[in-house]
Design a protein around this motif. Structure first.
Motif, PDB file in Angstrom:
ATOM      1  N   SER A 148     -20.123  74.323  24.310  1.00 36.07           N
ATOM      2  CA  SER A 148     -19.118  73.847  25.254  1.00 36.07           C
ATOM      3  C   SER A 148     -18.967  72.340  25.107  1.00 36.07           C
ATOM      4  O   SER A 148     -19.892  71.651  24.667  1.00 36.07           O
ATOM      5  N   VAL A 149     -17.797  71.840  25.445  1.00 31.10           N
ATOM      6  CA  VAL A 149     -17.541  70.400  25.380  1.00 31.10           C
ATOM      7  C   VAL A 149     -16.810  69.986  26.647  1.00 31.10           C
ATOM      8  O   VAL A 149     -15.927  70.705  27.141  1.00 31.10           O
ATOM      9  N   TYR A 150     -17.187  68.845  27.182  1.00 31.67           N
ATOM     10  CA  TYR A 150     -16.601  68.346  28.425  1.00 31.67           C
ATOM     11  C   TYR A 150     -15.545  67.300  28.090  1.00 31.67           C
ATOM     12  O   TYR A 150     -15.843  66.272  27.476  1.00 31.67           O
ATOM     13  N   LEU A 151     -14.306  67.572  28.464  1.00 31.86           N
ATOM     14  CA  LEU A 151     -13.217  66.634  28.218  1.00 31.86           C
ATOM     15  C   LEU A 151     -13.060  65.685  29.398  1.00 31.86           C
ATOM     16  O   LEU A 151     -13.282  66.059  30.547  1.00 31.86           O
ATOM     17  N   VAL A 156      -3.595  68.016  26.833  1.00 33.46           N
ATOM     18  CA  VAL A 156      -2.400  68.815  26.537  1.00 33.46           C
ATOM     19  C   VAL A 156      -2.859  70.129  25.908  1.00 33.46           C
ATOM     20  O   VAL A 156      -3.540  70.120  24.883  1.00 33.46           O
ATOM     21  N   ILE A 157      -2.503  71.255  26.523  1.00 31.76           N
ATOM     22  CA  ILE A 157      -2.876  72.576  26.008  1.00 31.76           C
ATOM     23  C   ILE A 157      -1.619  73.436  25.964  1.00 31.76           C
ATOM     24  O   ILE A 157      -0.920  73.584  26.976  1.00 31.76           O
ATOM     25  N   GLU A 158      -1.299  73.963  24.800  1.00 34.99           N
ATOM     26  CA  GLU A 158      -0.111  74.802  24.702  1.00 34.99           C
ATOM     27  C   GLU A 158      -0.230  75.814  23.573  1.00 34.99           C
ATOM     28  O   GLU A 158      -1.023  75.636  22.646  1.00 34.99           O
ATOM     29  N   PHE A 233     -11.063  79.158  22.484  1.00 35.91           N
ATOM     30  CA  PHE A 233     -11.558  78.221  23.503  1.00 35.91           C
ATOM     31  C   PHE A 233     -11.039  78.660  24.876  1.00 35.91           C
ATOM     32  O   PHE A 233      -9.934  79.189  25.005  1.00 35.91           O
ATOM     33  N   ARG A 234     -11.881  78.471  25.883  1.00 36.25           N
ATOM     34  CA  ARG A 234     -11.565  78.864  27.251  1.00 36.25           C
ATOM     35  C   ARG A 234     -11.782  77.687  28.195  1.00 36.25           C
ATOM     36  O   ARG A 234     -12.673  76.862  27.952  1.00 36.25           O
ATOM     37  N   TYR A 243     -11.667  69.107  31.925  1.00 34.07           N
ATOM     38  CA  TYR A 243     -11.983  70.498  31.607  1.00 34.07           C
ATOM     39  C   TYR A 243     -13.353  70.632  30.944  1.00 34.07           C
ATOM     40  O   TYR A 243     -13.747  69.800  30.122  1.00 34.07           O
ATOM     41  N   GLN A 244     -14.051  71.695  31.312  1.00 31.45           N
ATOM     42  CA  GLN A 244     -15.249  72.109  30.587  1.00 31.45           C
ATOM     43  C   GLN A 244     -14.800  73.239  29.651  1.00 31.45           C
ATOM     44  O   GLN A 244     -14.511  74.347  30.092  1.00 31.45           O
ATOM     45  N   LEU A 245     -14.750  72.973  28.355  1.00 28.99           N
ATOM     46  CA  LEU A 245     -14.270  73.958  27.387  1.00 28.99           C
ATOM     47  C   LEU A 245     -15.420  74.796  26.845  1.00 28.99           C
ATOM     48  O   LEU A 245     -16.485  74.265  26.520  1.00 28.99           O
TER      49      LEU A 245
END
Length: 469
Positions: A148-151, A156-158, A233-234, A243-245
């Motif tokens: 997981s990675v913390y942003l 931008v997510i599309e 990715f979620r 976001y926590q991805l």
């Protein structure tokens, strides 16, 4: 299929069965040394790699990379060793991998003591064991990294062309922790391994930015960022930011040098976090979610993101004040000086900044070997050496000398030119420049626009004699 040119086995081979030398990249080159042992009578695969083989390899590394030490070698390996030593003499830094190959177990503790006591730096000499299990592991394993990675902030997510795309920013501390956990597993799809922190120009610049108190806050703007692919990715879409991805099957395909430099800066030698605070230092992150049947597309992305035209150092220096002054001065002397790379516009009256740099370094700075072999650094590490206190007349005169010597190399006027002529242009040019100054009883600092025509006319009348001498 085996490349026979890499094999060196035979009498006086210094315990080296094969050797590979990479091309020089930014002042550094890699050498891989192979030593193989095969047990014919014992095929259980439990015998250690011979201790004396390890000891011999330690001694070999200590000898081969020291040009001052003499060693008797066979005709297969001697030219390769001389190639290595020639690069070392010219100031290039070798990184060495010693690969021990056998059909048994790794070397024993006593052999490890020989390695530990060698005194070689861990980041310059790497010792690798490779056996039948290693081959099977490479063939069978399917590496995957899930994490997981913390942003930080908004992202931008599309969905785009049946794929998902994310663009955001991530703290450099997060990247460093990533690599502490997964190491080079994240770089399996990257086009190259780490090129080093101190010997690589770009990585050194990244490091200097990170440790600079005034600049590190702007690291996000000064770096091209990291490109990552994953199977999925979620994130919590109800959040507006931070976001926590959760990522599955993640790989870094561009920005590997940035990631490793961040890791080695924040965690030098895998020790504690670097003293300075990096809480507000970020880097740009691109993530592409791609399916299993997108492998060809992955290759296309990897190639495209790593092969676009780079900005040459010559272009970056083109707007320096010294370059603008040279352009004006050379124009006043009847020539055209090109500060930037561009198409067309050739001819005897056109002088490029790259040929000026090469000529001046060889002739006036008396460094012909660096002029020939370190062209990548002419507008980098050697820039100030070349261009400081250089005027237009000096630059033009050096270029005229080098052009004449190069013409003699390409189209010799002598009936029986010496065998060294094709390799000696830079050195001969230095000697011609020295002779010209001596004949005119001048120092380099005496040359300027006022006496350029007189010196140039004298050179034109004497250039063939100078070259012959």
């Amino acid at each position: 299929m085996c490349n026979l040119t890499l094999l060196t086995e035979g009498g006086n081979d210094a315990g080296v069965d094969g050797i590979h030398i990479s091309e020089v990249d930014d002042g550094e080159f890699a050498v891989t040394i192979f030593q193989g042992k095969y047990k014919v009578k014992d095929l259980r695969g439990v015998a250690n790699f011979p201790e004396n083989g390890v000891q011999k390899a330690v001694n070999t590394v200590a000898t081969l990379f020291d040009p001052a030490k003499k060693i008797e070698l066979n005709d297969r390996i001697a030219p390769r060793v001389e190639e290595i030593r020639s690069l070392v003499r010219d100031g290039y830094i070798p990184t060495v991998r010693v690969v021990f190959c056998n059909n048994g177990a790794k070397w024993n503790d006593q052999a490890q003591n020989w390695i530990d006591q060698s005194g070689f730096a861990d980041d310059q000499v790497i010792w690798i064991h490779y056996n039948h299990d290693s081959i099977v592991d490479v063939l069978q394993r399917k590496k995957t990294v899930d994490d997981s990675v913390y942003l930080q902030g908004k992202a931008v997510i599309e969905d785009f062309n049946f794929r998902r795309v994310l663009v955001g920013k991530v703290a450099v501390t997060e990247i460093a922790e990533f690599f502490n956990r997964h190491s080079d597993l994240l770089l399996e799809r990257n086009v190259r391994r780490y090129l080093g922190l101190h010997s690589n120009r770009v990585n050194s610049a990244i490091h200097e930015t990170l440790v600079n108190k005034e600049k590190k806050g702007n690291f996000y703007f000064l770096n091209n960022g990291i490109t990552m692919i994953c199977k999925k990715f979620r994130h919590n879409a109800l959040q507006g930011e931070n976001y926590q991805l959760k990522l599955e099957g993640m790989q870094i395909i561009n920005g590997g040098q940035t990631c490793k430099t961040i890791q080695q800066t924040l965690y030098p030698s895998q020790k504690q976090l670097f003293d300075e605070s990096f809480e507000n230092v970020y880097v740009l992150l691109h993530i592409y979610e791609l399916s299993e049947d997108d492998q060809d597309f992955v290759r296309d992305i990897t190639y495209a993101t790593n092969s676009q035209n780079p900005v040459d150092l010559r272009d970056l220096r083109s707007n320096d004040e010294i370059q603008k002054q040279l352009e004006i001065g050379i124009k006043d002397l009847g020539f055209t000086y090109k500060r930037k790379r561009e198409e067309g516009g050739g001819g005897s009256s056109v002088i490029t900044s790259s040929i000026v740099a090469e000529s001046v370094l060889a002739i006036w700075r008396k460094r012909p070997q660096q002029a020939k072999f370190r062209r990548k650094e002419h507008f980098g590490k050697l820039y100030n050496v070349i261009f400081n206190e250089l005027n237009a007349a000096q630059a033009l005169l050096a270029t005229m000398i080098f052009r004449h010597v190069e013409n003699e190399r390409k189209r010799p006027s002598m009936a029986n030119p010496p065998i060294f002529l094709p390799y000696a242009s830079h050195y001969i040019s230095m000697l011609v420049g020295r002779k010209l100054l001596a004949d005119k009883n001048l120092q380099l600092s005496d040359i300027d626009h006022r006496n350029f025509k007189n010196i140039h006319d004298h050179f034109e009348s004497k250039k063939s004699d100078y070259h012959l001498k």
